[in-house]
Scaffold this motif. Structure first.
Motif, PDB file in Angstrom:
ATOM      1  N   ASP A 119     -15.186   6.752 -65.828  1.00  0.00           N
ATOM      2  CA  ASP A 119     -15.753   7.899 -65.110  1.00  0.00           C
ATOM      3  C   ASP A 119     -14.670   8.688 -64.389  1.00  0.00           C
ATOM      4  OD1 ASP A 119     -18.315   7.274 -65.952  1.00  0.00           O
ATOM      5  OD2 ASP A 119     -18.826   6.160 -64.123  1.00  0.00           O
ATOM      6  N   THR A 120     -13.712   7.978 -63.818  1.00  0.00           N
ATOM      7  CA  THR A 120     -12.613   8.640 -63.115  1.00  0.00           C
ATOM      8  C   THR A 120     -11.737   9.427 -64.083  1.00  0.00           C
ATOM      9  OG1 THR A 120     -12.605   6.833 -61.490  1.00  0.00           O
ATOM     10  CG2 THR A 120     -10.681   8.275 -61.545  1.00  0.00           C
ATOM     11  N   LEU A 121     -11.421   8.804 -65.209  1.00  0.00           N
ATOM     12  CA  LEU A 121     -10.581   9.460 -66.207  1.00  0.00           C
ATOM     13  C   LEU A 121     -11.256  10.695 -66.792  1.00  0.00           C
ATOM     14  CD1 LEU A 121      -8.093   9.552 -68.070  1.00  0.00           C
ATOM     15  CD2 LEU A 121      -9.329   8.020 -69.634  1.00  0.00           C
ATOM     16  N   PHE A 189       0.203  12.740 -63.268  1.00  0.00           N
ATOM     17  CA  PHE A 189      -0.971  12.039 -63.792  1.00  0.00           C
ATOM     18  C   PHE A 189      -1.141  10.644 -63.188  1.00  0.00           C
ATOM     19  CE2 PHE A 189      -2.876   9.115 -66.884  1.00  0.00           C
ATOM     20  CZ  PHE A 189      -4.136   9.685 -66.991  1.00  0.00           C
ATOM     21  N   GLN A 190      -0.091   9.827 -63.203  1.00  0.00           N
ATOM     22  CA  GLN A 190      -0.216   8.453 -62.738  1.00  0.00           C
ATOM     23  C   GLN A 190      -0.607   8.392 -61.263  1.00  0.00           C
ATOM     24  OE1 GLN A 190      -0.246   5.850 -64.587  1.00  0.00           O
ATOM     25  NE2 GLN A 190       0.474   6.755 -66.510  1.00  0.00           N
ATOM     26  N   SER A 191       0.075   9.147 -60.415  1.00  0.00           N
ATOM     27  CA  SER A 191      -0.237   9.126 -58.984  1.00  0.00           C
ATOM     28  C   SER A 191      -1.632   9.690 -58.725  1.00  0.00           C
ATOM     29  CB  SER A 191       0.811   9.911 -58.201  1.00  0.00           C
ATOM     30  OG  SER A 191       0.858  11.267 -58.613  1.00  0.00           O
ATOM     31  N   ARG A 192      -2.011  10.715 -59.489  1.00  0.00           N
ATOM     32  CA  ARG A 192      -3.347  11.296 -59.313  1.00  0.00           C
ATOM     33  C   ARG A 192      -4.431  10.292 -59.690  1.00  0.00           C
ATOM     34  NH1 ARG A 192      -2.591  15.221 -62.321  1.00  0.00           N
ATOM     35  NH2 ARG A 192      -3.777  14.686 -64.185  1.00  0.00           N
ATOM     36  N   MET A 193      -4.255   9.567 -60.796  1.00  0.00           N
ATOM     37  CA  MET A 193      -5.255   8.590 -61.216  1.00  0.00           C
ATOM     38  C   MET A 193      -5.355   7.441 -60.214  1.00  0.00           C
ATOM     39  SD  MET A 193      -7.006   9.493 -63.773  1.00  0.00           S
ATOM     40  CE  MET A 193      -7.747   7.890 -64.085  1.00  0.00           C
ATOM     41  N   ARG A 194      -4.240   6.980 -59.690  1.00  0.00           N
ATOM     42  CA  ARG A 194      -4.298   5.910 -58.686  1.00  0.00           C
ATOM     43  C   ARG A 194      -5.078   6.360 -57.465  1.00  0.00           C
ATOM     44  NH1 ARG A 194       1.156   4.887 -60.350  1.00  0.00           N
ATOM     45  NH2 ARG A 194       1.945   6.221 -58.669  1.00  0.00           N
ATOM     46  N   ARG A 195      -4.823   7.583 -57.029  1.00  0.00           N
ATOM     47  CA  ARG A 195      -5.524   8.110 -55.859  1.00  0.00           C
ATOM     48  C   ARG A 195      -7.012   8.273 -56.132  1.00  0.00           C
ATOM     49  NH1 ARG A 195      -2.857  12.235 -55.629  1.00  0.00           N
ATOM     50  NH2 ARG A 195      -4.288  13.795 -56.459  1.00  0.00           N
ATOM     51  N   LEU A 196      -7.366   8.796 -57.305  1.00  0.00           N
ATOM     52  CA  LEU A 196      -8.777   8.998 -57.647  1.00  0.00           C
ATOM     53  C   LEU A 196      -9.509   7.673 -57.795  1.00  0.00           C
ATOM     54  CD1 LEU A 196      -8.408  11.896 -60.258  1.00  0.00           C
ATOM     55  CD2 LEU A 196      -9.323  12.067 -57.938  1.00  0.00           C
ATOM     56  N   TYR A 198      -8.746   4.914 -56.287  1.00  0.00           N
ATOM     57  CA  TYR A 198      -8.892   4.356 -54.943  1.00  0.00           C
ATOM     58  C   TYR A 198     -10.094   4.981 -54.235  1.00  0.00           C
ATOM     59  CZ  TYR A 198      -7.971   3.519 -49.995  1.00  0.00           C
ATOM     60  OH  TYR A 198      -8.100   3.191 -48.676  1.00  0.00           O
ATOM     61  N   TYR A 199     -10.214   6.290 -54.280  1.00  0.00           N
ATOM     62  CA  TYR A 199     -11.332   6.970 -53.622  1.00  0.00           C
ATOM     63  C   TYR A 199     -12.667   6.566 -54.236  1.00  0.00           C
ATOM     64  CZ  TYR A 199      -8.002  10.009 -51.196  1.00  0.00           C
ATOM     65  OH  TYR A 199      -7.001  10.492 -50.397  1.00  0.00           O
ATOM     66  N   ARG A 200     -12.696   6.461 -55.559  1.00  0.00           N
ATOM     67  CA  ARG A 200     -13.958   6.122 -56.221  1.00  0.00           C
ATOM     68  C   ARG A 200     -14.365   4.676 -55.904  1.00  0.00           C
ATOM     69  NH1 ARG A 200     -17.021   8.412 -60.573  1.00  0.00           N
ATOM     70  NH2 ARG A 200     -15.485  10.095 -60.689  1.00  0.00           N
ATOM     71  N   SER A 201     -13.379   3.786 -55.860  1.00  0.00           N
ATOM     72  CA  SER A 201     -13.703   2.381 -55.527  1.00  0.00           C
ATOM     73  C   SER A 201     -14.211   2.265 -54.103  1.00  0.00           C
ATOM     74  CB  SER A 201     -12.482   1.493 -55.737  1.00  0.00           C
ATOM     75  OG  SER A 201     -11.427   1.842 -54.855  1.00  0.00           O
ATOM     76  N   ARG A 202     -13.660   3.067 -53.193  1.00  0.00           N
ATOM     77  CA  ARG A 202     -14.137   3.068 -51.801  1.00  0.00           C
ATOM     78  C   ARG A 202     -15.571   3.557 -51.741  1.00  0.00           C
ATOM     79  NH1 ARG A 202     -10.422   3.368 -47.553  1.00  0.00           N
ATOM     80  NH2 ARG A 202     -12.310   3.567 -46.269  1.00  0.00           N
ATOM     81  N   GLN A 203     -15.883   4.597 -52.500  1.00  0.00           N
ATOM     82  CA  GLN A 203     -17.242   5.138 -52.506  1.00  0.00           C
ATOM     83  C   GLN A 203     -18.237   4.126 -53.079  1.00  0.00           C
ATOM     84  OE1 GLN A 203     -16.861   8.743 -54.724  1.00  0.00           O
ATOM     85  NE2 GLN A 203     -16.086   9.937 -52.987  1.00  0.00           N
ATOM     86  N   ASN A 204     -17.828   3.438 -54.137  1.00  0.00           N
ATOM     87  CA  ASN A 204     -18.728   2.477 -54.769  1.00  0.00           C
ATOM     88  C   ASN A 204     -18.972   1.252 -53.906  1.00  0.00           C
ATOM     89  OD1 ASN A 204     -18.902   4.159 -56.967  1.00  0.00           O
ATOM     90  ND2 ASN A 204     -17.454   3.018 -58.228  1.00  0.00           N
ATOM     91  N   SER A 205     -18.032   0.950 -53.016  1.00  0.00           N
ATOM     92  CA  SER A 205     -18.179  -0.244 -52.174  1.00  0.00           C
ATOM     93  C   SER A 205     -19.007   0.015 -50.932  1.00  0.00           C
ATOM     94  CB  SER A 205     -16.792  -0.761 -51.763  1.00  0.00           C
ATOM     95  OG  SER A 205     -16.113   0.200 -50.953  1.00  0.00           O
ATOM     96  N   GLN A 206     -19.277   1.293 -50.663  1.00  0.00           N
ATOM     97  CA  GLN A 206     -20.049   1.632 -49.453  1.00  0.00           C
ATOM     98  C   GLN A 206     -21.561   1.468 -49.692  1.00  0.00           C
ATOM     99  OE1 GLN A 206     -18.813   5.602 -48.389  1.00  0.00           O
ATOM    100  NE2 GLN A 206     -16.798   4.926 -47.688  1.00  0.00           N
TER     101      GLN A 206
END
Length: 206
Positions: A119-121, A189-196, A198-206
């Protein structure tokens, strides 16, 4: 993973109308469509391999990409003659874009982490290709404005040549802007995907 777009450009077809000069009319017509290519895989490595095998080819490249945008410019300009001068009486520029996106056929049964990565990709791929579309539309508007602003000429052949020069120049600028955007995106690309992720995993854990 580098992202790229395919760009197919044609010069404006120029029409001649012999009539009294009037207020010039201008129009940009933008059309967008979306198509998909299917990929398979039950692990991240399998998905990556499928993207590399099945993804669209960028123009002038033998490498497959996870997404692409085909772009085609067209349109016409009309001219009016009066009192020994030739005027631009109308401009219509068209830009047709087709976004090509991946579709994952093996999502059913995939674990949550792999689904989150996908989904992030794909969200990033869609954002990237939408930006290619917007760049093309910006240059279509600039092409229309520059042709419309051309001053009258002594004859319509001369004015037509000037309009063709505008079309060729703006098409080259468009291609350069698209290539520049791809280069910047590839570097980040690599830094952007890591950041995205991270944000998506935080949202899913809430």
């Amino acid at each position: 993973m580098p992202l790229a777009s395919q760009k197919f450009s044609i010069s404006c077809a120029l029409l001649l109308a012999l009539c009294l000069p009037e207020i010039a009319k201008a129009e940009v017509v933008a059309r967008k469509s979306i198509s998909y290519f299917d990929i398979k895989g039950r692990t991240a490595d399998e998905i990556d391999a499928s993207l590399n095998q099945r993804g669209p080819l960028a123009m002038g490249s033998s490498s497959h990409h996870p997404g692409a945008t085909k772009i085609r410019f067209g349109g016409n300009a009309t001219y009016s003659e009066a009192k020994g001068r030739c005027y631009i009486s109308g401009v219509k520029v068209t830009v047709d874009t087709e976004i090509i996106l991946p579709r994952w056929r093996d999502r059913r049964g995939a674990n949550k982490q792999l689904s989150m990565i996908w989904d992030t990709l794909t969200a990033d791929i869609r954002r990237h290709e939408d930006r290619h579309v917007e760049i093309a539309r910006q240059h279509a508007r600039q092409m229309e404005q520059q042709i419309l602003a051309l001053p009258p000429a002594t004859d319509c052949d001369t004015l037509q040549e000037r309009a063709n020069e505008v079309t060729a120049r703006e098409t080259d600028r468009h291609d350069a802007d698209q290539a520049r955007f791809d280069r910047v995106e590839a570097i980040n690309f690599q830094s952007r995907m890591r950041r995205l992720l991270y944000y998506r995993s935080r949202q899913n854990s809430q």
